[in-house]
Write a protein that holds these residues in place. Structure first.
Motif, mmCIF file in Angstrom:
data_model
loop_
_atom_site.group_PDB
_atom_site.id
_atom_site.type_symbol
_atom_site.label_atom_id
_atom_site.label_comp_id
_atom_site.label_asym_id
_atom_site.label_seq_id
_atom_site.Cartn_x
_atom_site.Cartn_y
_atom_site.Cartn_z
ATOM 1 N N LYS A 161 0.909 -1.189 0.084
ATOM 2 C CA LYS A 161 -0.152 0.176 0.020
ATOM 3 C C LYS A 161 0.888 1.112 -0.090
ATOM 4 O O LYS A 161 1.794 1.452 1.009
ATOM 5 N N GLY A 162 0.583 2.064 -0.787
ATOM 6 C CA GLY A 162 1.304 3.334 -0.841
ATOM 7 C C GLY A 162 2.887 3.366 -1.750
ATOM 8 O O GLY A 162 3.233 4.373 -1.558
ATOM 9 N N SER A 165 3.182 3.241 -8.137
ATOM 10 C CA SER A 165 3.018 4.468 -8.576
ATOM 11 C C SER A 165 1.206 4.558 -9.000
ATOM 12 O O SER A 165 0.673 3.444 -9.012
ATOM 13 N N THR A 166 0.837 5.621 -9.128
ATOM 14 C CA THR A 166 -0.617 5.910 -9.275
ATOM 15 C C THR A 166 -0.874 5.175 -10.435
ATOM 16 O O THR A 166 -1.975 4.403 -10.516
ATOM 17 N N LEU A 167 -0.346 5.013 -11.561
ATOM 18 C CA LEU A 167 -0.625 4.529 -12.855
ATOM 19 C C LEU A 167 -0.629 3.006 -12.645
ATOM 20 O O LEU A 167 -1.706 2.093 -13.047
ATOM 21 N N GLU A 169 -1.070 1.443 -9.563
ATOM 22 C CA GLU A 169 -2.200 0.904 -8.690
ATOM 23 C C GLU A 169 -3.511 1.033 -9.504
ATOM 24 O O GLU A 169 -4.262 0.231 -9.566
ATOM 25 N N LYS A 170 -3.649 2.024 -10.493
ATOM 26 C CA LYS A 170 -5.058 2.009 -11.240
ATOM 27 C C LYS A 170 -5.235 0.917 -12.197
ATOM 28 O O LYS A 170 -6.207 0.184 -12.049
ATOM 29 N N THR A 174 -8.683 -1.372 -11.020
ATOM 30 C CA THR A 174 -9.973 -0.687 -11.475
ATOM 31 C C THR A 174 -10.646 -1.759 -12.434
ATOM 32 O O THR A 174 -11.445 -1.367 -13.015
ATOM 33 N N MET A 408 -7.345 5.738 -15.892
ATOM 34 C CA MET A 408 -6.657 6.864 -14.825
ATOM 35 C C MET A 408 -8.049 7.525 -14.338
ATOM 36 O O MET A 408 -8.087 7.982 -13.144
ATOM 37 N N VAL A 412 -9.851 3.545 -7.486
ATOM 38 C CA VAL A 412 -9.130 2.440 -6.981
ATOM 39 C C VAL A 412 -10.091 1.685 -6.212
ATOM 40 O O VAL A 412 -10.585 2.219 -5.329
#
Ligand SMILES: *Cc1c(COP(=O)(O)O)cnc(C)c1O
Length: 432
Positions: A161-162, A165-167, A169-170, A174, A408, A412
Motif C-alpha cells: 500500500k502506498g 505508482s498511481t498508474l 495502482e490504477k 480498477t 486513470m 481504485v
C-alpha cells in the motif's frame, strides 16, 4: 513434449502440470526435455508470417496433446493482438518495442498467453484456479489485464500500500470482475511472504486451487520467444549477423531468446544488459555465480540480486562457462550512465527510451564498436511508465497514451489488509 525440473532431471511432468505448478515441488524450474528443431521452410520465410502465425508455429510443439490446433490458433490471435514495431533508431541499430500491449510492458506477452492457456486447461472441467500474485508494480498489472474475464479463474493481487505508482495502482485495481486487489500495509517482501505462506497452507491451497503466475512459469517464458522470431524475420534478408541486447533482471527474457536460438533461429549473439545488479555480467567475467541483495536503481524492474533463470541458462549450456561466453556478453550501467543514454537517444535521434531500453541501447553500442552486425535492443517498457525518471532528462512532458485514459479516471478498489498471515487468510477466504 515433457518438462523436467532443473533441480532433478528425473522429475518429469506434462505441460499442464508444469503450468499449474509454476515452480516444481523440488523448487527447480521446468525446462523442455528436448528442444525441437523448426522446419527450414518456416525459418527461411518467417518474414511472411503475421505475429499470431509465428506464435502458432513456435509454440505448437510445446503444447501438443494439451491444446488443440484450433484452440492454439484462437488463443494466439487473441493474446498477440497488438503492434510490435521494429524501429531503426540509427543505421543498423533497431529498437524492438515490446510495450504496445495493454499494460505497456513486455510482460504482456507472457501474461496474456499464460492466462489463456490456464483458462483453456480449466475449461469444461470443475477445476477452478485462484491466482495469487505479489507485485511491486509491473507484474501485477500485466497479470490483472491478462487474466481479466478468463473463465474459472480468480486473481488476487497483493501490492504494498502506498508503494506503487498511481498508474500501476490504477491498472491493478480498477478492472473488477474476476480481479481483486489487496493493499498490504507493508512492503513488497511482506506481500511475497504472505503469498508463499498461502501456497504452503494445504487446506487453503487445495480448496481454492491456488496457482502462481510468477514470471518463472513456463507458460510465461515460452511465448517470449515470439518477438525474437518476428524481428529476425524482418531483418534476415539484410544478410548480416543479428544480435539482441536484452535488458535483464530475472533473465526470463534472455532465456527465451536462447531457446529460440536452439530451435534454429539464426541469432549470432546475446548481450546481457544489466544495471548495478550485475550478477550475470560478473559471472561471465569471473565464472562465479554470486547472488547478492538487490540494489535499488532507476531501472527498477531489473533490480534482481538472485536471478532465478540462471538455473535454466545453466541447463542449456550444460553448466559450462565457455558455452555461456560463446553466446552471451555481459554489460552493466549505473543510473548516471542510464540517464545519459536516454538523453543521447533523444538529442541525436529524437528517440525516447525508458531506463530499461536505454541500458539495452548502451550495451549494444559498446558491442557494435568492434563488431559489424545488425543490432536489436529490446525496449521493454513504454517511457510513460517511468515518466518520473524520463521527463526531467529529456525536459519534455510525455503524452498519456489513449489506452491509459479510461483507467486513470476509474476509482481504485482494493481491500486493505495487515501483514499477519491470520488476517490475510481470513480476508482471502472472505473474498473467494
Ligand atoms: C521484468 C522486466 C525486465 C526484466 O526482464 P527479465 O525477464 O526478468 O530479465 C526488464 N524491463 C522491464 C520493463 C520489465 O518489466
Amino acid at each position: 513434449m515433457k518438462f523436467y525440473s532443473t533441480n532433478n532431471n528425473a522429475n518429469i511432468v506434462a505441460f499442464d502440470t508444469a503450468v499449474r505448478q509454476g515452480l516444481a515441488y523440488d523448487k527447480g524450474l521446468f525446462m523442455p526435455e528436448s528442444i525441437p528443431d523448426l522446419d527450414q521452410e518456416f525459418l527461411a520465410n518467417i518474414g511472411n508470417y503475421s505475429l499470431p502465425e509465428v506464435a502458432i508455429e513456435i509454440l505448437r510443439p510445446y503444447v501438443q496433446g494439451h491444446i488443440s490446433e484450433a484452440t492454439l490458433e484462437t488463443l494466439c490471435s487473441d493474446a498477440f493482438n497488438f503492434e510490435l514495431p521494429l524501429v531503426e533508431v540509427e543505421t543498423n541499430v533497431y529498437s524492438l518495442e515490446l510495450y504496445h500491449g495493454p499494460t505497456l510492458a513486455f510482460k504482456d506477452f507472457g501474461a496474456r498467453f499464460m492466462a489463456r492457456v490456464l483458462g483453456e486447461l480449466n475449461a469444461g472441467g470443475d477445476q477452478q484456479n485462484t491466482i495469487l500474485v505479489a507485485t511491486s508494480g509491473d507484474t501485477g498489472s500485466a497479470v490483472a489485464s491478462g487474466f481479466y474475464k478468463v473463465p474459472n479463474t480468480r486473481v488476487v493481487i497483493l501490492y504494498p500500500k502506498g508503494k506503487v505508482s498511481t498508474l500501476q495502482e490504477k491498472q491493478m485495481t480498477t478492472l473488477g470482475e474476476n480481479i481483486s486487489a489487496l493493499a498490504i500495509e507493508g512492503n513488497f517482501d511482506d506481500c511475497q511472504r504472505l503469498v508463499k505462506q498461502a501456497f504452503l497452507d494445504k487446506d487453503l491451497a487445495e480448496k481454492y486451487g491456488l496457482t502462481s503466475a510468477n514470471s518463472i512459469n513456463l507458460a510465461r517464458l515460452l511465448p517470449q520467444m515470439l518477438y525474437y522470431f518476428y524481428a529476425v524475420g524482418k531483418l534476415q534478408a539484410a544478410g548480416k549477423p543479428i544480435i539482441f541486447s536484452v535488458p535483464s533482471g530475472n533473465y526470463g527474457n534472455l532465456t527465451a531468446g536462447l531457446i529460440a536460438s536452439k530451435m534454429g533461429l539464426p541469432i549470432d549473439h546475446f548481450l546481457a544488459a544489466a544495471n548495478a545488479n550485475k550478477i550475470i555480467p560478473e559471472y561471465l567475467k569471473t565464472g562465479k555465480f554470486e547472488p547478492k541483495p538487490s540494489i535499488k536503481t532507476i531501472s527498477n524492474a531489473m533490480d534482481v540480486g538472485d536471478p532465478s533463470n540462471f538455473a535454466r541458462m545453466n541447463s542449456l549450456f550444460d553448466g559450462e562457462l565457455s558455452k555461456f561466453r560463446r553466446k552471451i556478453t555481459g554489460y552493466s550501467f549505473n543510473d548516471a550512465e542510464t540517464r545519459d543514454g536516454i538523453a543521447f537517444l533523444k538529442e541525436q535521434y529524437n528517440y525516447i527510451a525508458d531506463p530499461h531500453g536505454a541500458i539495452g541501447y548502451l550495451a549494444l553500442k559498446e558491442y557494435m564498436a568492434s563488431h559489424n552486425v545488425t543490432g536489436v535492443f529490446l525496449e521493454t517498457a513504454h517511457p510513460i511508465k517511468f515518466r518520473e525518471e524520463v521527463e526531467p532528462v529529456i525536459q519534455e512532458q510525455l503524452i498519456l497514451p489513449d489506452i491509459l485514459k479510461p483507467v486513470m479516471d476509474k476509482p481504485v478498489i482494493a481491500t486493505t489488509c495487515g501483514t499477519s498471515y491470520e488476517e490475510f487468510a481470513a480476508v482471502l477466504k472472505g473474498m473467494l
